[in-house]
Design an enzyme around this catalytic site. Structure first.
Site, PDB file in Angstrom:
ATOM      1  N   ARG A 117       0.821  -1.216   0.000  1.00  0.00           N
ATOM      2  CA  ARG A 117       0.000   0.000   0.000  1.00  0.00           C
ATOM      3  C   ARG A 117       0.852   1.262   0.000  1.00  0.00           C
ATOM      4  O   ARG A 117       0.457   2.265  -0.588  1.00  0.00           O
ATOM      5  CB  ARG A 117      -0.922  -0.003   1.211  1.00  0.00           C
ATOM      6  N   GLY A 120      -9.373  -9.241  -1.263  1.00  0.00           N
ATOM      7  CA  GLY A 120      -8.335  -9.755  -0.376  1.00  0.00           C
ATOM      8  C   GLY A 120      -7.664 -11.071  -0.717  1.00  0.00           C
ATOM      9  O   GLY A 120      -6.493 -11.093  -1.099  1.00  0.00           O
ATOM     10  N   LYS A 122     -18.344 -17.290   1.917  1.00  0.00           N
ATOM     11  CA  LYS A 122     -19.790 -17.192   2.097  1.00  0.00           C
ATOM     12  C   LYS A 122     -20.543 -16.524   0.954  1.00  0.00           C
ATOM     13  O   LYS A 122     -20.087 -15.543   0.399  1.00  0.00           O
ATOM     14  CB  LYS A 122     -20.067 -16.381   3.360  1.00  0.00           C
ATOM     15  N   GLY A 166     -12.670  -4.451   0.055  1.00  0.00           N
ATOM     16  CA  GLY A 166     -14.069  -4.027   0.213  1.00  0.00           C
ATOM     17  C   GLY A 166     -14.464  -2.949  -0.776  1.00  0.00           C
ATOM     18  O   GLY A 166     -15.575  -2.958  -1.319  1.00  0.00           O
TER      19      GLY A 166
END
Ligand code: AMP
Length: 400
Positions: free
Chosen positions: A31, A358, A202, A381
């Protein structure tokens, strides 16, 4: 970046939320590196840079006495490495806003860099507080948002602050520009066939993404833990694989929607199954709809890999989010590895590939394939929400 930085102090929101070890050494500087071109550009064009970032969640992880753990969450930890990457001695202010910050910012000269303390030491940051944003804004002449990783948050330093800068005084940094451009290439007029490969644990985390993808992709490959909710919804026996019982109806709706829209949706025909959630478990190959009781699917099987690979090879645009199995355990990493390699090969034949989110990013990095795909997103996200079709606050506020 179209702004004129000459003689200006540019307030730059970067994402220096990097992982640190126990001695506060940076374990992954991706980053920080990603923000370097923007900072260098400002310095090379006669400007000074005032950097703002958050690091962790200091107000959610207070010390026992209720105070902020400044030692743990201070951005001072990144100063030496940042100075080295920039080739400039980065100044540090142990305030985010306030008198001291104002004084140091005011004295900053062209070519100099100041890093302000963790924005999340301020309670108003995550609330998008206007007063805090105003104080931050007063430190610089122009605003640059280069923090794609937090662009989905409506915080003081990522969104509210932009209100205090008019047109011609705010812009995106190079990283933000690249993230937006690459995601838009998938969303708007992609070269077809367009294939999305979605995996991970999920269904519930990715409902909006799946719903939206079905609207415009040609092929949807679903792997990872989430596949078993779909397989069970279709009447399959999935043993003790990960299943979200409360999402079975939704899974059927998504399958039905895909059919109506003419989307080719593939679930793994077979699975690598295990008798325990462990790398040392016994494993075997089974039809994904006939997994024996007591066993669970932890990776896509051999036939599934062939099926998925064929679709990937015939695609012109590929979006990949989420691993195909429990890739942290070497025994169940092969499906994810094969997908990463197939995406890299398809890219070498001319396809455009975007890896976002991720764990799939971790997988391509781990396999050394990051430079063999077209673009690896830095925002987990944020990229998911962008692809879901949401207008991110960090983007909207700069464009307004
Ligand atoms: P996500 O953050 O939703 O992309 O999920 C990533 C996680 O999903 C990783 O930690 C994987 O280990 C996990 N995962 C992938 N496949 C499976 C599976 N078949 N069963 C359980 N967990 C899985």
């Amino acid at each position: 970046m179209q702004l004129d930085f000459n003689g200006k102090k540019a307030l730059v929101r970067v994402d220096f939320n990097v992982p640190l070890d126990k001695e506060y050494h940076i374990t992954d500087d991706t980053r920080i590196r990603a923000a370097v071109p923007t900072i260098k550009h400002i310095l090379n064009h006669g400007g000074a840079a005032i950097l703002m970032s958050h690091l962790g969640r200091p107000l959610k992880k207070l010390k026992e006495d209720g105070s902020i753990d400044r030692e743990k969450f201070t951005l001072q930890h990144v100063v030496p490495h940042l100075s080295e990457l920039l080739g400039v001695n980065v100044q540090f202010c142990d305030e985010t806003v306030g008198e001291k910050a104002e004084r140091i910012a005011a004295a900053l000269k062209p070519g100099e860099v100041l890093l302000l303390e963790n924005t999340r030491f301020e309670a108003g940051e995550t609330k998008g507080d206007e007063n805090l944003a105003k104080k931050m804004a007063a430190l610089g002449d122009v605003y640059v948002n280069d923090a794609f990783g937090t662009a989905h948050r409506e915080h003081a330093s990522t969104a509210t602050i932009a209100r205090f800068f008019g047109e011609g005084a705010k812009t995106f940094g190079f990283l933000m520009e690249a993230e937006i451009k690459n995601a838009e290439r998938v969303l708007h007029n992609p070269e077809r066939p367009l294939t999305a490969i979605i995996g991970g644990a999920k269904v519930s985390d990715k409902i909006l993404l799946l719903e939206r993808l079905i609207d415009f992709v040609d092929n949807l490959l679903i792997g990872g833990g989430m596949a078993y909710t779909f397989l069970k919804a279709q009447g399959g026996e999935v043993g003790k694989s990960l299943v979200e019982e409360d999402r079975l109806d939704l899974a059927l709706e998504l399958l039905d929607k895909a059919k109506r829209k003419g989307v080719k949706l593939l679930l793994p025909e077979d699975s690598i199954i295990a008798d325990d959630f462990a790398n040392t478990a016994q494993s075997s190959l089974a039809n994904s709809k006939a997994i024996p009781e007591g066993w669970m699917g932890l990776d896509i099987g051999e036939q599934a890999r062939k099926d998925f690979r064929e679709v990937v090879f015939n695609s012109k645009t590929i979006l990949w989010n989420g691993p195909m199995g429990v890739f942290e355990m070497p025994k169940f990493a092969e499906g994810t590895k094969m997908i990463a390699e197939s995406v890299a090969q398809a890219t070498s034949k001319g396809a455009f590939s975007l890896v976002g989110g991720g764990d799939s990013v971790a997988a391509v990095n781990q396999l050394g394939l990051a430079d063999k795909v077209s673009y690896v997103s830095t925002g987990g996200g944020a990229m998911l929400e962008f692809l879901e079709g949401k207008e991110l606050p960090g983007i909207r506020s700069v464009r307004q």
